[in-house]
Design an enzyme around this catalytic site. Structure first.
Site, PDB file in Angstrom:
ATOM      1  N   CYS A  31      44.635  48.674  43.567  1.00  0.00           N
ATOM      2  CA  CYS A  31      43.201  48.652  43.872  1.00  0.00           C
ATOM      3  C   CYS A  31      42.935  49.008  45.330  1.00  0.00           C
ATOM      4  CB  CYS A  31      42.602  47.286  43.537  1.00  0.00           C
ATOM      5  SG  CYS A  31      43.391  45.908  44.398  1.00  0.00           S
ATOM      6  N   HIS A 297      41.735  41.248  45.672  1.00  0.00           N
ATOM      7  CA  HIS A 297      41.380  42.489  44.983  1.00  0.00           C
ATOM      8  C   HIS A 297      40.488  43.317  45.904  1.00  0.00           C
ATOM      9  CE1 HIS A 297      40.650  45.109  41.620  1.00  0.00           C
ATOM     10  NE2 HIS A 297      39.360  44.797  41.530  1.00  0.00           N
TER      11      HIS A 297
END
Length: 355
Positions: A31, A297
């Site tokens: 990510c 994330h």
């Protein structure tokens, strides 16, 4: 993403037919790369140069490289028959891991380190190509033997002046430095403007940090400050959210609220800066989601043709300025907000080419 994709396609019908909005598949904690790649894809001047490179003679004869993989990925998105969907940046990720062992593990990686590596790697590859192309030309390098300027430099490189004033003889020493991004210290309930002012604030060098003055020929107390001399066309600002805290003996995430404007002027934060009065527009935000530096994330917000979009790996959604503002952070150190702006991308409005 089937339902979301058709919903997005319907919502984007009024936008230019040539634009594409694709999610990127995650290959196990990638990510950090996806969020930066999306922001760079919607950085129109960068995308245009990468697409030009993708179809250039240099790319056709070039050895496999990270820049070539990036160009192929952008070209695949740009020329796709559909307007939305999911693309797997597999070749790019494989090349990234092959080139740099830092990104080989499936551990949580740093998006800022990736951005820095990608821009430096692309500029170095372009420099090598120019040198090889013009090896016989004595005009390629300047009289100072500096490496050739690439389009990565033209877009992202700004200039700083490291100014040191000896407090004994008042001699001022200036050292010029190039930068691709500025890393800013942050404080709770602050603003991007105050972070930039602190970046250029004066620091006293004394005790064990004294400065060796060439005129005095000895260590002296001095005052030091960093000043922005020249703004790049694309200004990348890195908020230093991860910091070693001595009392905990480990790195921690600073969940501070830092308000960043959608339009920025550096007039009030620096002096003697070229383009200081020119307005810069926010077009991308890489956001870190989570409570610590070693897990979490990354997602991104990007602006395309006046609309804000949210990219979370495979998922793409239309959003608004109010949602982007949710990435300012929490007013409380241990608040419930986990989404924090980490890298901010601004473009000089005077340099925009209408795209």
């Amino acid at each position: 993403m089937g339902a979301n994709s058709s919903k997005l396609e319907k919502a984007l019908t009024e936008l230019p037919d040539g634009e594409r909005y694709f999610g990127l598949e995650n290959f196990g904690n990638t990510c950090y790369a996806n969020s930066v790649l999306q922001t760079l894809y919607f950085c129109r001047p960068f995308r245009d140069r990468v697409l030009q490179y993708a179809t250039s003679a240099a790319a056709k004869s070039a050895e496999d490289s990270l820049l070539l993989c990036l160009a192929e990925l952008f070209y695949q998105i740009h020329t796709h028959k559909k307007k939305t969907g999911i693309i797997a940046p597999k070749r790019f990720v494989q090349r990234l891991k092959r080139d740099n062992e830092l990104f080989r593990s499936y551990m949580h990686q740093d998006a800022h380190e990736f951005l820095n590596y990608l821009l430096n790697e692309c500029s170095e590859l372009l420099e090598k190509e120019q040198v090889q192309k013009h090896k016989a030309s004595s005009t390629l390098q300047g009289t100072n033997g500096a490496p050739p300027t690439t389009w990565v430099h033209e877009l992202f490189q700004g200039k700083l002046v490291n100014e040191t004033r000896c407090l004994q003889c008042e001699t001022v020493t200036n050292r010029e430095e190039a930068f691709y991004d500025l890393s800013l210290e942050i404080e709770q309930n602050s603003s991007l403007t105050s972070c930039l002012q602190n970046f250029s604030s004066t620091e006293t060098l004394d005790a064990d940090d004294k400065f060796f003055c060439d005129k005095c020929q000895c260590l002296q107390e001095a005052q030091k400050r960093m000043k922005v001399k020249m703004l790049p066309r694309i200004l990348c600002l890195h908020l230093k959210r991860f910091k070693y805290i001595e009392q905990y003996d480990r790195m921690r995430k600073l969940m501070y609220r830092v308000v960043f404007p959608f339009e920025l002027k550096l007039r009030n934060t620096t002096d003697d800066c070229q383009q200081a009065d020119q307005e810069m527009a926010l077009f991308g935000v890489v956001v870190h989601v989570g409570s610590g530096p070693n897990h979490g994330h990354y997602v991104s917000f990007v602006k395309s043709h006046g609309n804000w979009l949210y990219f979370d790996d495979e998922n793409v959604e239309l959003t608004d300025e109010e949602t982007v503002q949710s990435a300012f952070g929490s007013t409380q150190e241990y608040g419930s907000c986990m989404d924090h702006g980490y890298i901010l991308f601004y473009e000089r409005l005077d340099a925009q080419d209408g795209s």
